[in-house]
Scaffold this motif. Structure first.
Motif, PDB file in Angstrom:
ATOM      1  N   ASN A  94       0.827  -1.200   0.000  1.00  0.00           N
ATOM      2  CA  ASN A  94       0.000   0.000   0.000  1.00  0.00           C
ATOM      3  C   ASN A  94       0.867   1.259   0.000  1.00  0.00           C
ATOM      4  OD1 ASN A  94      -2.628   1.312   0.164  1.00  0.00           O
ATOM      5  ND2 ASN A  94      -2.007   1.874   2.244  1.00  0.00           N
ATOM      6  N   ALA A  95       1.940   1.261   0.782  1.00  0.00           N
ATOM      7  CA  ALA A  95       2.844   2.424   0.815  1.00  0.00           C
ATOM      8  C   ALA A  95       3.427   2.669  -0.570  1.00  0.00           C
ATOM      9  CB  ALA A  95       3.946   2.200   1.842  1.00  0.00           C
ATOM     10  N   SER A 100       3.686   5.808  -5.635  1.00  0.00           N
ATOM     11  CA  SER A 100       3.791   5.745  -7.095  1.00  0.00           C
ATOM     12  C   SER A 100       2.944   6.815  -7.789  1.00  0.00           C
ATOM     13  CB  SER A 100       3.354   4.369  -7.600  1.00  0.00           C
ATOM     14  OG  SER A 100       1.949   4.212  -7.487  1.00  0.00           O
ATOM     15  N   ARG A 101       2.108   7.506  -7.050  1.00  0.00           N
ATOM     16  CA  ARG A 101       1.169   8.468  -7.629  1.00  0.00           C
ATOM     17  C   ARG A 101       1.559   9.899  -7.323  1.00  0.00           C
ATOM     18  NH1 ARG A 101      -1.674   5.510 -11.201  1.00  0.00           N
ATOM     19  NH2 ARG A 101      -2.456   3.639 -10.236  1.00  0.00           N
ATOM     20  N   PRO A 102       1.270  10.846  -8.190  1.00  0.00           N
ATOM     21  CA  PRO A 102       0.689  10.641  -9.503  1.00  0.00           C
ATOM     22  C   PRO A 102       1.661   9.912 -10.417  1.00  0.00           C
ATOM     23  CG  PRO A 102       1.255  12.956  -9.221  1.00  0.00           C
ATOM     24  CD  PRO A 102       1.541  12.260  -7.927  1.00  0.00           C
ATOM     25  N   GLY A 110      12.521   7.605  -9.334  1.00  0.00           N
ATOM     26  CA  GLY A 110      13.925   7.989  -9.450  1.00  0.00           C
ATOM     27  C   GLY A 110      14.769   7.776  -8.212  1.00  0.00           C
ATOM     28  N   LYS A 111      14.181   7.258  -7.141  1.00  0.00           N
ATOM     29  CA  LYS A 111      14.934   7.031  -5.897  1.00  0.00           C
ATOM     30  C   LYS A 111      15.559   5.637  -5.918  1.00  0.00           C
ATOM     31  CE  LYS A 111      13.026  10.623  -3.644  1.00  0.00           C
ATOM     32  NZ  LYS A 111      13.643  11.694  -2.966  1.00  0.00           N
ATOM     33  N   ALA A 136       8.302  -1.728  -6.566  1.00  0.00           N
ATOM     34  CA  ALA A 136       8.979  -0.424  -6.532  1.00  0.00           C
ATOM     35  C   ALA A 136       9.505  -0.055  -7.921  1.00  0.00           C
ATOM     36  CB  ALA A 136      10.109  -0.447  -5.514  1.00  0.00           C
ATOM     37  N   ARG A 137      10.005  -1.033  -8.642  1.00  0.00           N
ATOM     38  CA  ARG A 137      10.500  -0.774 -10.010  1.00  0.00           C
ATOM     39  C   ARG A 137       9.355  -0.284 -10.901  1.00  0.00           C
ATOM     40  NH1 ARG A 137      13.227  -5.096 -10.739  1.00  0.00           N
ATOM     41  NH2 ARG A 137      15.273  -4.174 -10.604  1.00  0.00           N
TER      42      ARG A 137
END
Length: 185
Positions: A94-95, A100-102, A110-111, A136-137
């Motif tokens: 969920n985090a 990921s938005r927007p 980019g992190k 995350a990717r």
């Protein structure tokens, strides 16, 4: 020439439990971070509602906004998580959804990102970590694939094992040292 710049690492915990092993690992990393590194264990993931586009935007919940601000202020993101039923816990998924938005502009985009942790199984949470890296990717993070610490805690507490502690600290060092490759336009 020396620089006073600190590297900030936001830690996303996959366990809500106060005394969880992975929380203790994250706090150990925070308390033993090398000079020039600030480890921020992001609080309140359990208060972030499940992602729903209808409640996002200008009126996003305060808990989601705080999560985004914590990660946006960081230079790196580290998930420290157990494994639930062969995958990452819902709170971590969920985090990542909120981050990921927007789309294309989320706080995680980019992190440099890595996922580590421990579980009381012989697998050490490898599927959870794989799934967190995958998600995350897709969310836009720059996943550092060579950072892998899937620590089995079957016979006790990995924080009592100097070699395991060194693996966790080495993972933090590798994430901090990682220089993201410049995007090709």
């Amino acid at each position: 020439m020396t620089t006073d710049k600190q590297t900030r690492v936001a830690v996303l915990l996959g366990s809500n439990r106060t005394g969880s092993l992975n929380r203790r690992i994250a706090e150990h990393l925070r308390d033993h971070a090398p000079a020039g590194v600030v480890v921020d264990v992001v609080q309140g993931l359990d208060a972030v509602p499940f992602y729903n586009e209808e409640i996002d935007g200008e009126t996003a919940p305060e808990s989601a906004t705080a999560l985004r601000e914590s990660v946006a202020a960081a230079d790196r993101v580290l998930a420290v998580t157990p494994e639930y039923n062969g995958t990452m816990p819902a709170v971590l998924n969920n985090a990542i959804d909120w981050l990921s938005r927007p789309y294309g502009q989320g706080a995680i985009v980019g992190k440099p990102f890595a996922a580590i942790g421990a579980t009381p199984t012989p697998y050490g949470g490898k599927w959870s970590h794989e799934h967190a890296r995958h998600s995350a990717r897709i969310a836009g993070a720059l996943v550092v694939d060579h950072i892998v610490v899937d620590e089995p805690a079957v016979n006790g507490d990995p924080l009592a094992d100097e070699a395991a502690v060194r693996r966790f600290l080495d993972a933090l060092d590798a994430l901090v040292a990682h220089e993201a490759e410049a995007a090709v336009a």
